[in-house]
Design an enzyme around this catalytic site. Structure first.
Site, PDB file in Angstrom:
ATOM      1  N   ASP A  61       0.843  -1.191   0.000  1.00  0.00           N
ATOM      2  CA  ASP A  61       0.000   0.000   0.000  1.00  0.00           C
ATOM      3  C   ASP A  61       0.880   1.243   0.000  1.00  0.00           C
ATOM      4  O   ASP A  61       2.090   1.154   0.197  1.00  0.00           O
ATOM      5  CB  ASP A  61      -1.039   0.003   1.133  1.00  0.00           C
ATOM      6  CG  ASP A  61      -0.448  -0.005   2.529  1.00  0.00           C
ATOM      7  OD1 ASP A  61       0.779  -0.177   2.671  1.00  0.00           O
ATOM      8  OD2 ASP A  61      -1.217   0.170   3.487  1.00  0.00           O
ATOM      9  N   PRO A  62       0.306   2.418  -0.270  1.00  0.00           N
ATOM     10  CA  PRO A  62       1.140   3.617  -0.443  1.00  0.00           C
ATOM     11  C   PRO A  62       1.885   3.991   0.836  1.00  0.00           C
ATOM     12  O   PRO A  62       1.475   3.639   1.947  1.00  0.00           O
ATOM     13  CB  PRO A  62       0.110   4.700  -0.805  1.00  0.00           C
ATOM     14  CG  PRO A  62      -1.091   3.965  -1.306  1.00  0.00           C
ATOM     15  CD  PRO A  62      -1.119   2.680  -0.536  1.00  0.00           C
TER      16      PRO A  62
END
Length: 223
Positions: A61-62
């Site tokens: 995920d970011p």
């Protein structure tokens, strides 16, 4: 099939996807800080079109710190210090690619423009809370992205680092594509086999063997 619109356009009208976007919108509207900014959530697709993809690098995920995430896995905005995993990616590049010089930044847009799809499997995150959006439905969407690449493209290179990426890519057709696996470049695991994996030169060797233009992994030293 030539474009992302053809590949995943129908996915974007599915009820789960509309609900997912609504949840992200409501989180932003309630004052929560969500990364990346709204206009950059789908940057990976805007910068690397479906028919242009040569290499797929899967992230999770970011980044969840201020000004880091901008929609490309592992990449950070030009003014931001490269995070530890990216520092280790650069270390491996310096070992693997003759003449590679480590840039002063972590902005990987030049790779994206050459056909490297830098795809996180979850596309948003709440500030300071890793994996906070992992259950919203992004994984269903990115499974579809990978399935469409697997089925409608050929001779792609998938770089799967860490158990999450490897599980995500377990259904990729190994006779149709090149799948390279290694531990994650995180400081916790890079020494277990990410260092020395030579994925960047191996990716180019595979592309070359198929008559496909290789990736210039060297990034501008400054941006």
């Amino acid at each position: 099939m030539n474009s992302w619109t053809e590949a995943i356009g129908e996915e974007k009208v599915q009820p789960y996807f509309q609900q997912l976007l609504q949840q992200v919108y409501q989180a932003r509207a309630s004052g929560k800080i969500i990364y990346p900014p709204q206009h950059e959530v789908f940057s990976a697709f805007a910068l690397t079109d479906f028919k242009a993809v040569k290499v797929v690098i899967l992230g999770q995920d970011p980044y969840h710190g201020p000004n880091q995430a901008h929609g490309l896995a592992f990449s950070v905005k030009p003014s931001v210090v490269p995070p530890p995993s990216l520092v280790n990616i650069y270390k491996e590049l310096a070992q693997d690619i003759a003449g590679f010089q480590v840039p002063s930044h972590g902005y990987l847009i030049d790779w994206a423009k050459q056909g490297v799809l830098l795809l996180n499997t979850v596309l948003t995150v709440q500030q300071g809370m890793a994996h906070s959006h992992a259950t919203l439905g992004w994984e269903i969407f990115t499974d579809k992205v990978i399935a469409q690449l697997n089925d409608h493209r050929e001779n792609l290179v998938f770089l799967l680092w860490g158990s999450h990426a490897q599980k995500k890519g377990q259904f990729i057709n190994r006779s149709r594509h090149c799948v390279l696996t290694a531990p994650h470049p995180s400081p916790l695991s890079a020494h277990r086999g990410f260092f020395g994996c030579q994925h960047f030169s191996k990716a180019n060797a595979y592309l070359q063997s198929k008559g496909i233009a290789t990736i210039n992994w060297q990034l501008p030293l400054v941006v």
